[in-house]
Design a protein around this motif. Structure first.
Motif, PDB file in Angstrom:
ATOM      1  N   SER A 125      -5.407  -9.331 -19.443  1.00  0.00           N
ATOM      2  CA  SER A 125      -5.019  -8.407 -18.552  1.00  0.00           C
ATOM      3  C   SER A 125      -6.430  -7.921 -18.556  1.00  0.00           C
ATOM      4  O   SER A 125      -6.472  -7.931 -17.414  1.00  0.00           O
ATOM      5  CB  SER A 125      -4.154  -7.495 -19.349  1.00  0.00           C
ATOM      6  N   LEU A 126      -7.482  -8.753 -19.064  1.00  0.00           N
ATOM      7  CA  LEU A 126      -8.858  -8.238 -18.362  1.00  0.00           C
ATOM      8  C   LEU A 126      -9.396  -9.075 -17.944  1.00  0.00           C
ATOM      9  O   LEU A 126     -11.010  -9.102 -16.811  1.00  0.00           O
ATOM     10  CB  LEU A 126      -9.971  -8.150 -19.803  1.00  0.00           C
ATOM     11  N   VAL A 128      -8.435  -9.949 -14.536  1.00  0.00           N
ATOM     12  CA  VAL A 128      -8.003 -10.178 -13.338  1.00  0.00           C
ATOM     13  C   VAL A 128      -8.804  -9.153 -13.023  1.00  0.00           C
ATOM     14  O   VAL A 128      -9.300  -9.380 -11.925  1.00  0.00           O
ATOM     15  CB  VAL A 128      -6.856  -8.789 -13.450  1.00  0.00           C
ATOM     16  N   TYR A 129     -10.554  -8.151 -13.914  1.00  0.00           N
ATOM     17  CA  TYR A 129     -11.303  -8.250 -13.134  1.00  0.00           C
ATOM     18  C   TYR A 129     -12.525  -8.854 -12.807  1.00  0.00           C
ATOM     19  O   TYR A 129     -12.652  -8.524 -11.637  1.00  0.00           O
ATOM     20  CB  TYR A 129     -12.189  -7.276 -14.608  1.00  0.00           C
ATOM     21  N   VAL A 132     -10.694  -9.417  -9.559  1.00  0.00           N
ATOM     22  CA  VAL A 132     -11.089  -7.963  -7.897  1.00  0.00           C
ATOM     23  C   VAL A 132     -12.769  -7.507  -8.366  1.00  0.00           C
ATOM     24  O   VAL A 132     -12.270  -7.396  -7.177  1.00  0.00           O
ATOM     25  CB  VAL A 132     -10.202  -6.219  -9.631  1.00  0.00           C
ATOM     26  N   ILE A 133     -13.179  -7.662  -9.299  1.00  0.00           N
ATOM     27  CA  ILE A 133     -14.822  -7.181  -8.945  1.00  0.00           C
ATOM     28  C   ILE A 133     -15.347  -8.557  -7.331  1.00  0.00           C
ATOM     29  O   ILE A 133     -16.167  -8.071  -7.120  1.00  0.00           O
ATOM     30  CB  ILE A 133     -15.731  -7.207 -10.180  1.00  0.00           C
ATOM     31  N   SER A 151      -5.289  -7.909  -7.968  1.00  0.00           N
ATOM     32  CA  SER A 151      -4.779  -6.911  -9.087  1.00  0.00           C
ATOM     33  C   SER A 151      -3.274  -5.975  -9.038  1.00  0.00           C
ATOM     34  O   SER A 151      -2.553  -6.341 -10.493  1.00  0.00           O
ATOM     35  CB  SER A 151      -5.732  -6.396  -9.174  1.00  0.00           C
TER      36      SER A 151
ATOM     37  N   VAL B  27     -16.635   2.430  -8.365  1.00  0.00           N
ATOM     38  CA  VAL B  27     -16.474   1.298  -9.162  1.00  0.00           C
ATOM     39  C   VAL B  27     -17.484   0.954 -10.281  1.00  0.00           C
ATOM     40  O   VAL B  27     -16.937   0.652 -11.305  1.00  0.00           O
ATOM     41  CB  VAL B  27     -16.559   0.125  -7.589  1.00  0.00           C
ATOM     42  N   LEU B  31     -15.628   0.774 -14.227  1.00  0.00           N
ATOM     43  CA  LEU B  31     -16.198  -0.065 -14.489  1.00  0.00           C
ATOM     44  C   LEU B  31     -16.765   0.231 -15.886  1.00  0.00           C
ATOM     45  O   LEU B  31     -16.461  -0.572 -17.294  1.00  0.00           O
ATOM     46  CB  LEU B  31     -16.735  -1.396 -13.856  1.00  0.00           C
ATOM     47  N   LEU B  58      -5.159  -3.707 -24.039  1.00  0.00           N
ATOM     48  CA  LEU B  58      -4.170  -3.616 -23.386  1.00  0.00           C
ATOM     49  C   LEU B  58      -3.683  -2.392 -22.347  1.00  0.00           C
ATOM     50  O   LEU B  58      -3.406  -3.012 -20.624  1.00  0.00           O
ATOM     51  CB  LEU B  58      -3.082  -3.388 -24.147  1.00  0.00           C
ATOM     52  N   ALA B  61      -7.882  -0.566 -21.111  1.00  0.00           N
ATOM     53  CA  ALA B  61      -8.774  -1.374 -20.107  1.00  0.00           C
ATOM     54  C   ALA B  61      -8.548  -1.997 -19.269  1.00  0.00           C
ATOM     55  O   ALA B  61      -8.312  -2.215 -18.335  1.00  0.00           O
ATOM     56  CB  ALA B  61      -9.318  -2.261 -20.919  1.00  0.00           C
ATOM     57  N   GLY B  62      -6.743  -2.438 -19.535  1.00  0.00           N
ATOM     58  CA  GLY B  62      -5.692  -3.640 -18.589  1.00  0.00           C
ATOM     59  C   GLY B  62      -5.143  -3.646 -17.440  1.00  0.00           C
ATOM     60  O   GLY B  62      -5.002  -4.260 -16.766  1.00  0.00           O
ATOM     61  N   VAL B  66      -7.471  -1.126 -14.020  1.00  0.00           N
ATOM     62  CA  VAL B  66      -7.085  -2.132 -13.347  1.00  0.00           C
ATOM     63  C   VAL B  66      -6.145  -1.233 -11.627  1.00  0.00           C
ATOM     64  O   VAL B  66      -6.828  -1.319 -10.472  1.00  0.00           O
ATOM     65  CB  VAL B  66      -6.265  -2.966 -13.016  1.00  0.00           C
ATOM     66  N   LEU B  69      -9.311   0.490 -10.507  1.00  0.00           N
ATOM     67  CA  LEU B  69      -9.842   0.346  -9.358  1.00  0.00           C
ATOM     68  C   LEU B  69      -9.545  -0.159  -8.158  1.00  0.00           C
ATOM     69  O   LEU B  69     -10.075   0.208  -7.132  1.00  0.00           O
ATOM     70  CB  LEU B  69     -10.440  -0.521 -10.190  1.00  0.00           C
ATOM     71  N   PHE B  70      -8.296  -0.188  -8.468  1.00  0.00           N
ATOM     72  CA  PHE B  70      -7.341  -0.736  -7.270  1.00  0.00           C
ATOM     73  C   PHE B  70      -7.908   0.278  -5.559  1.00  0.00           C
ATOM     74  O   PHE B  70      -7.746   0.197  -4.495  1.00  0.00           O
ATOM     75  CB  PHE B  70      -6.445  -1.657  -7.388  1.00  0.00           C
ATOM     76  N   MET B  73     -10.810   0.907  -4.714  1.00  0.00           N
ATOM     77  CA  MET B  73     -11.786  -0.097  -3.624  1.00  0.00           C
ATOM     78  C   MET B  73     -11.139  -0.068  -2.369  1.00  0.00           C
ATOM     79  O   MET B  73     -11.963  -0.098  -1.312  1.00  0.00           O
ATOM     80  CB  MET B  73     -11.163  -1.377  -4.384  1.00  0.00           C
TER      81      MET B  73
END
Lengths: 355, 167
Positions: A125-126, A128-129, A132-133, A151, B27, B31, B58, B61-62, B66, B69-70, B73
């Motif tokens: 799952s990491l 995707v970073y 995306v980045i 994402s 962003v 991160l 999981l 962070a996962g 996300v 961040l989505f 952005m």
């Protein structure tokens, strides 16, 4: 800490990474081109070396020698970080996958943690970073849309991915990937639990949720690795290449390699969960002599290679889904199937006598 | 785990935790929070709590980050980056944090059990995933189910809000 443990672990890490995974990644690219050529009735790469076998080496030099161009308006730090983040998770995931039985008494898995499959999901799952980045830092419309698409796609399919494997672990009883393999050696592979025990009705009933599990998991892996028919983040016709449009030279190659590394680890996880890992009927494990330990490792990677071939076969056969179709499929179809499948498996385990 | 790894991950967590607040770019903040979560997960794992640690990676962070961040952005970042630090608010925040730290220290000072050194943890022999599962379905079954209903209500609420026709 035990120096023997440290040395064998280091040997395993170096061996699996530099002797197996990285060459496999570069030859997966070659295989992809050969398979696509065969499917499209072409010849494919055949100039460099016999049957074009040195093509990956030539490709590597080409990519290294190309101009490493950084567009003016990118966010430099994140622009550099993204390709690294794209490769790393796929390679870390292999740490918990048992790729062989034992060799000279050393278990052929780098880290046999008790949260094996969760570790795979967490690290995957990491992944995707990176995308995306990369899409965001490029400061350009098409890569940005590619990053956003990826994402949302990965988040949607992670649900089906996680739910699909629950029936497997209901049977095994813990999350260790080595126990999954151990269970399959004793009770038959999860893809076909009835093999070798044809008269047992329980095994036949069990096969139903297992095959559904396998199909949902495999399709979710396709979506997670951004492979066709789910390669929306890099749909060429719509996005001019997707999240990697602004990248060149080795940075572009890292995205490319990351995709193939993810495909290899995905195949390795599928093989471990449903195809008995390193087990092949009639071949004993490494405790009977080192030659069997080597054969077990070979069997595992042969299975992985077959899975990779299926990935490629699908890629060059099926057309791409539209984006809304992809999301609807993930949320309204696979998610529900995986959920119902858990209840079916639990019901079988609770109410159907096992022998 | 050797102590220097504890200090490594703890300082990683704190430095990136501070970076979440200090970064002007949202962003970069998000991160930094991810790295901070990874440090926390490593600390959990150093206590042999593999399950909690890996769920930290999981879920937070996962998945959660996300989504953050989505959303970030899609916002206009130029406006955020130009904003100055509000020194009054920053001072207020530092004062509140200091008061909290002083309070924690004073409570620990009066708490008998906190003064004695505990023997280091032995390597757990049982499966922590199994233990957590067994506890959730025996001792904490009712709270577990209530949380489940709560999450379901929130999910239905989101669906309802997003399905509403614009007037």
């Amino acid at each position: 800490m035990d120096p023997f443990f440290i040395i064998t672990s280091l040997l395993k890490i170096v061996g699996i990474l530099f002797v197996v995974i990285l060459p496999m990644v570069s030859y997966a690219v070659y295989a992809e081109r050969k398979v696509s050529a065969a499917i499209q009735d072409r010849l494919g790469p055949n100039r460099v070396g016999p049957a074009g076998l040195f093509q990956p080496i030539a490709d590597m030099f080409k990519l290294l020698l190309k101009e490493d161009f950084t567009p003016r308006n990118v966010n430099t730090f994140y622009y550099w970080l993204a390709p690294c983040l794209a490769v790393m998770p796929a390679i870390i995931t292999i740490a918990v996958v048992p790729f062989g039985s034992t060799l000279f008494g050393v278990p052929m898995v780098i880290a046999d943690v008790n949260v094996g499959i969760l570790f795979v999901f967490a690290i995957a799952s990491l992944g995707v970073y990176g995308i995306v980045i990369g899409g965001w830092a490029s400061n350009s419309k098409y890569p940005f849309l590619g990053g956003i698409r990826s994402s949302s796609q990965m988040l949607s399919y992670e649900l089906s991915l996680g739910l699909a494997v629950i029936p497997v672990f209901l049977l095994v009883g813990n999350l260790r990937l080595t126990s999954v393999v151990r269970y399959q050696i004793e009770h038959g592979w999860f893809i076909a639990p009835f093999v070798g025990d044809w008269m047992n009705p329980w095994k036949w009933v069990l096969a139903v949720p297992m095959i559904i599990s396998f199909l949902v998991f495999m399709i979710a892996i396709f979506a997670e690795t951004n492979r066709l028919p789910f390669d929306l983040p890099e749909a060429e016709q719509e996005l001019a290449g997707g999240y990697n449009t602004e990248y060149s030279s080795m940075k572009f190659a890292l995205f490319f390699l990351g995709e193939y590394a993810a495909m290899i680890t995905g195949s390795a996880v599928i093989v471990t969960l449903f195809f008995g890992g390193w087990h092949f009927p009639g071949i004993p494990d490494g405790s009977r002599g080192w030659i069997f330990g080597v054969i077990n490792i070979a069997v595992f990677f042969a299975k992985v290679a077959i899975m990779i071939f299926i990935f490629m076969w699908v890629r060059w056969t099926l057309p791409r889904f539209r984006y809304d179709q992809l999301m609807r499929l993930g949320w309204l179809f696979f998610f529900e199937i995986a959920l119902v499948n858990i209840f079916v498996a639990a019901w079988i385990l609770a109410y159907f006598p096992s022998s | 785990m050797p102590p220097f790894l504890f200090w490594l991950f703890a300082s990683l967590m704190l430095v990136f935790g501070a970076a979440v607040v200090l970064n002007r770019n949202p962003v970069a903040s998000a991160l930094s929070l991810v790295v901070s979560f990874l440090g926390l997960a490593a600390l959990f794992m150093s206590l042999d709590a593999y399950f909690v640690g890996i769920i930290q990676v999981l879920v937070y962070a996962g998945a959660v980050m996300v989504l953050f961040l989505f959303i970030i952005m899609l916002l206009n970042l130029r406006a955020e980056e130009g904003r100055r630090i509000n020194w009054l608010a920053a001072t207020g925040g530092i004062v509140v944090a200091l008061i909290l730290v002083i309070q924690i220290f004073s409570v620990i000072g009066h708490f008998q059990a906190a003064r004695q050194t505990f023997p280091s943890l032995e390597r757990s022999t049982t499966d922590d995933v199994w233990n957590i599962g067994a506890l959730l379905f025996s001792n904490y079954n009712l709270p577990f189910q209530i949380v489940g209903v709560l999450v379901l209500v929130a999910t239905i609420g989101v669906v309802l809000l997003s399905k509403r026709e614009p007037r």
